[in-house]
Design an enzyme around this catalytic site. Structure first.
Site, PDB file in Angstrom:
ATOM      1  N   GLU A 334       1.981  -0.347 -28.144  1.00  0.00           N
ATOM      2  CA  GLU A 334       1.630   0.898 -28.810  1.00  0.00           C
ATOM      3  C   GLU A 334       2.094   0.904 -30.258  1.00  0.00           C
ATOM      4  O   GLU A 334       1.513   1.600 -31.095  1.00  0.00           O
ATOM      5  CB  GLU A 334       2.249   2.077 -28.049  1.00  0.00           C
ATOM      6  CG  GLU A 334       1.450   3.356 -28.158  1.00  0.00           C
ATOM      7  CD  GLU A 334       1.897   4.401 -27.165  1.00  0.00           C
ATOM      8  OE1 GLU A 334       1.032   5.052 -26.565  1.00  0.00           O
ATOM      9  OE2 GLU A 334       3.126   4.570 -26.982  1.00  0.00           O
ATOM     10  N   HIS A 355       3.403 -19.361  -9.013  1.00  0.00           N
ATOM     11  CA  HIS A 355       2.446 -19.769  -7.988  1.00  0.00           C
ATOM     12  C   HIS A 355       1.080 -19.124  -8.193  1.00  0.00           C
ATOM     13  O   HIS A 355       0.185 -19.317  -7.367  1.00  0.00           O
ATOM     14  CB  HIS A 355       2.994 -19.417  -6.603  1.00  0.00           C
ATOM     15  CG  HIS A 355       4.228 -20.180  -6.261  1.00  0.00           C
ATOM     16  ND1 HIS A 355       4.225 -21.333  -5.518  1.00  0.00           N
ATOM     17  CD2 HIS A 355       5.537 -19.955  -6.590  1.00  0.00           C
ATOM     18  CE1 HIS A 355       5.453 -21.784  -5.380  1.00  0.00           C
ATOM     19  NE2 HIS A 355       6.277 -20.963  -6.033  1.00  0.00           N
ATOM     20  N   LYS A 464      -7.448  10.486 -24.801  1.00  0.00           N
ATOM     21  CA  LYS A 464      -7.029  11.780 -24.257  1.00  0.00           C
ATOM     22  C   LYS A 464      -8.102  12.840 -24.508  1.00  0.00           C
ATOM     23  O   LYS A 464      -8.378  13.675 -23.631  1.00  0.00           O
ATOM     24  CB  LYS A 464      -5.704  12.212 -24.884  1.00  0.00           C
ATOM     25  CG  LYS A 464      -4.492  11.424 -24.390  1.00  0.00           C
ATOM     26  CD  LYS A 464      -3.221  11.917 -25.060  1.00  0.00           C
ATOM     27  CE  LYS A 464      -2.008  11.144 -24.566  1.00  0.00           C
ATOM     28  NZ  LYS A 464      -0.762  11.595 -25.245  1.00  0.00           N
TER      29      LYS A 464
END
Length: 476
Positions: A334, A355, A464
């Site tokens: 951010e 793995h 938003k």
């Protein structure tokens, strides 16, 4: 279930503004003035001797426990040295106060010992009446607190600190409700703006349940709010209902707020020593700490970006660092990811991810560099019994883990993968405080070196707005 402690009420009485000021949670400017007046550091304390602070006249010489090794990065040391002046200029800008949202830079020094003690007292009272302390917040409003709680909370702690309000998943809510059951609950609602969608949605759900169980007065006494000290939905509701309010300074953004009440209150409720955390942060909280090679990590990151690397992979060999990796991802992502710039931060947990991602790391697209964060000493170990297959029998789990650390780093270096190694001598509150402040500073300097503002997030605001438009449309 715990009986409510016969302690002072956490509710504001009458005129709320004087009550807040009397408790030391006033505006950011007033907090900083009072902190400078109240706080006195004992430079000869055991914690500070341990981290190498020495008094020399009016000056303080500091040494961090964090050891950064850049020898396997492939970056020419002269290139790093050549940018140290630029990095120091960026650090000076942070300390000058000319940039918005840089209150965190000085805050470990200006956040008074009295304020720390107040948080410790409140945390003790919460533990006295609650089996669960549910923190509602998203992003910087919970990430740092959860990272530290996961790293340091004892499994024998009386009060469990849980987190919600960072997703919209109904199953997650139901799982929390099933776990809490009939136990006693307190809420901590954290939102800088006081209007965060995830947080307030969860707050409504859990507040309704608490009202049915405790009634309005007791629910208010069990609710703790951390927000900006100015009118917003959450602040105004807390004032009206008499819940305890802790100030989040106006000049500290969420992702840099772990060393404020945002992080410190949940961490203290978890039974973790926040005095030691703050002492660790204070040990690094000076420009002198980052002189000479102190900002070489930030410089090296930008050298990788200039060389065409696009991803930084944080790698841990301790599963309790998982949320510390999440905190780093928000902090760097951010702060730097704007204007078409920024290294993409991600994290892996070894040996598990060896793995699944080990093959890509070893021979895949060379678009990344690795940052290993490891701890030299652990407080617990387990011996592998004789019935296990040789050569593991008789060794300890930690010995095997150290062999994995060394083996992976050696293999990756031999494959030509750039590797940064960050080593901690141990994992305790003091070192954790150092680590939090260290990465905050390196991140902000790195962003400034790349030419972006570390403290805004216009892209977040874009999503938003779109999300709220869809939510509003549900009423049509």
């Amino acid at each position: 279930m715990k009986k409510r402690a016969a302690s002072r009420s956490f509710r504001n009485q009458g005129n709320w503004a004087p009550a807040l000021r009397d408790n030391g949670w006033a505006t950011a400017d007033r907090c900083r003035r009072s902190s400078r007046q109240q706080r006195q550091i004992d430079v000869s304390s055991p914690q500070q001797r341990q981290i190498g602070m020495k008094k020399r006249g009016a000056n303080m010489e500091t040494r961090t426990d964090i050891k950064v090794d850049l020898k396997n990065t492939g970056i020419d040391p002269s290139e790093i040295e050549g940018r140290r002046g630029e990095a120091q200029d960026a650090l000076n800008r942070l300390w000058s106060g000319e940039l918005d949202f840089t209150g965190w830079v000085r805050d470990p020094l200006e956040f008074s010992d009295a304020a720390v003690n107040e948080l410790i007292d409140v945390a003790a009272e919460i533990r006295g009446k609650c089996d669960y302390f549910l923190v509602l917040g998203v992003g910087g409003s919970f990430m740092g607190a959860k990272a530290v709680v996961d790293l340091l909370q004892s499994p024998e702690a009386d009060t469990r600190v849980l987190f919600a309000g960072y997703n919209f998943n109904a199953r997650y809510i139901h799982d929390l409700l099933r776990e809490i059951g009939d136990a006693d609950l307190c809420l901590c609602v954290v939102s800088k703006s006081g209007t965060t969608t995830e947080t307030l949605s969860a707050y409504g759900i859990f507040k309704e349940i608490m009202l049915e169980k405790y009634g309005p007065e007791e629910t208010a006494a069990r609710t703790y709010v951390v927000t900006e000290h100015r009118s917003n939905y959450l602040f105004d509701m807390a004032v009206a209902e008499g819940s305890r309010i802790f100030d989040l300074a106006l000049d500290i953004g969420g992702r840099y707020s772990v060393l404020t009440p945002v992080g410190l209150l949940p961490i203290a409720v978890a039974g973790i020593d926040i005095r030691a955390i703050m002492n660790g942060a204070r040990a690094l909280c000076s420009r002198e700490t980052f002189r000479s090679d102190g900002l070489d990590y930030a410089i090296t990151r930008q050298a990788f970006a200039d060389a065409g690397k696009t991803i930084e992979v944080y790698e841990f060999f301790d599963p309790y660092f998982a949320y510390f990796g999440e905190w780093l991802k928000q902090l760097f992502g951010e702060s730097e990811g704007k204007d078409g710039k920024g290294l993409f931060p991600t994290s892996l947990m070894f040996s598990r991810d060896l793995h699944s991602m080990g093959q890509f790391l070893q021979q895949g697209t060379p678009c990344f560099f690795e940052t290993f964060i490891t701890v030299d000493e652990t407080s617990e170990d387990v011996e592998i019994p004789a019935l296990a297959m040789k050569p593991f029998a008789g060794k300890t789990i930690q010995q095997i883990n150290l062999c994995a650390e060394k083996g992976v780093q050696d293999a990756h270096v031999k494959a030509g993968i750039p590797v940064i190694s960050i080593r901690l001598p141990r994992l305790d509150e003091n070192v954790t405080g150092q680590l939090l402040y260290y990465f905050e500073t390196q991140c902000a300097v790195s962003a400034l070196l790349s030419g972006v503002n570390p403290f805004n997030q216009p892209g977040v605001e874009d999503y938003k707005r779109e999300m709220r438009a869809y939510i509003t449309a549900l009423d049509k």
